[in-house]
Design a protein around this motif. Structure first.
Motif, PDB file in Angstrom:
ATOM      1  N   UNK A  19       0.844  -1.197   0.000  1.00  0.00           N
ATOM      2  CA  UNK A  19       0.000   0.000   0.000  1.00  0.00           C
ATOM      3  C   UNK A  19       0.875   1.241   0.000  1.00  0.00           C
ATOM      4  N   UNK A  20       0.401   2.272  -0.661  1.00  0.00           N
ATOM      5  CA  UNK A  20       1.100   3.559  -0.628  1.00  0.00           C
ATOM      6  C   UNK A  20       0.175   4.585   0.005  1.00  0.00           C
ATOM      7  N   UNK A  21       0.771   5.560   0.630  1.00  0.00           N
ATOM      8  CA  UNK A  21       0.004   6.615   1.278  1.00  0.00           C
ATOM      9  C   UNK A  21       0.932   7.530   2.043  1.00  0.00           C
ATOM     10  N   UNK A  22       0.434   8.017   3.175  1.00  0.00           N
ATOM     11  CA  UNK A  22       1.170   8.980   3.985  1.00  0.00           C
ATOM     12  C   UNK A  22       1.114   8.563   5.450  1.00  0.00           C
ATOM     13  N   UNK A  23       2.203   8.803   6.161  1.00  0.00           N
ATOM     14  CA  UNK A  23       2.267   8.485   7.583  1.00  0.00           C
ATOM     15  C   UNK A  23       1.607   9.621   8.358  1.00  0.00           C
ATOM     16  N   UNK A  24       0.525   9.300   9.072  1.00  0.00           N
ATOM     17  CA  UNK A  24      -0.104  10.301   9.931  1.00  0.00           C
ATOM     18  C   UNK A  24       0.872  10.640  11.060  1.00  0.00           C
TER      19      UNK A  24
END
Length: 107
Positions: A19-24
């Motif tokens: 999965x790709x995304x952003x670290x909260x």
């Protein structure tokens, strides 16, 4: 509460997922878990009553500690996908989707 997983997600349960995304923003500087979001979040929802978690988060439980990324820097996470409600006994954090034994890399 009406949450339903897609057939694709159900079929991937227990398998390795990418999965790709952003670290909260994390609770502490180094840790073995973080929340992956589709869109960047500059506020820590744990730390601000005005912030809300988006509905499409995934918790990544890492094999080793990781330093936080910039909130707007994309990352890729690879781990074993778990689905269904689960409460982390250490933090009390409730999740619906998790990547276990995961590792992350900045893109």
């Amino acid at each position: 509460m009406g949450l339903r997983f897609s057939d694709r997600v159900k079929a991937m349960a227990g398998q390795q997922a990418v999965m790709t995304g952003f670290m909260a923003p994390p609770l502490k500087a180094d840790g073995t878990f973080f929340v992956l979001t589709r869109e960047p979040m500059s506020l820590c929802p744990f730390c601000s009553t005005d912030a809300e978690w988006p509905p499409d988060i995934v918790v990544a439980y890492l094999k080793a500690e990781v330093a936080p990324s910039r909130f707007d820097a994309p990352i890729e996470v690879v781990g074993r996908l778990e689905i269904g409600s689960w409460t982390d006994p250490e933090t009390g954090f409730v999740s619906q989707l998790r990547l276990q034994d995961a590792h992350a890399r900045r893109l």
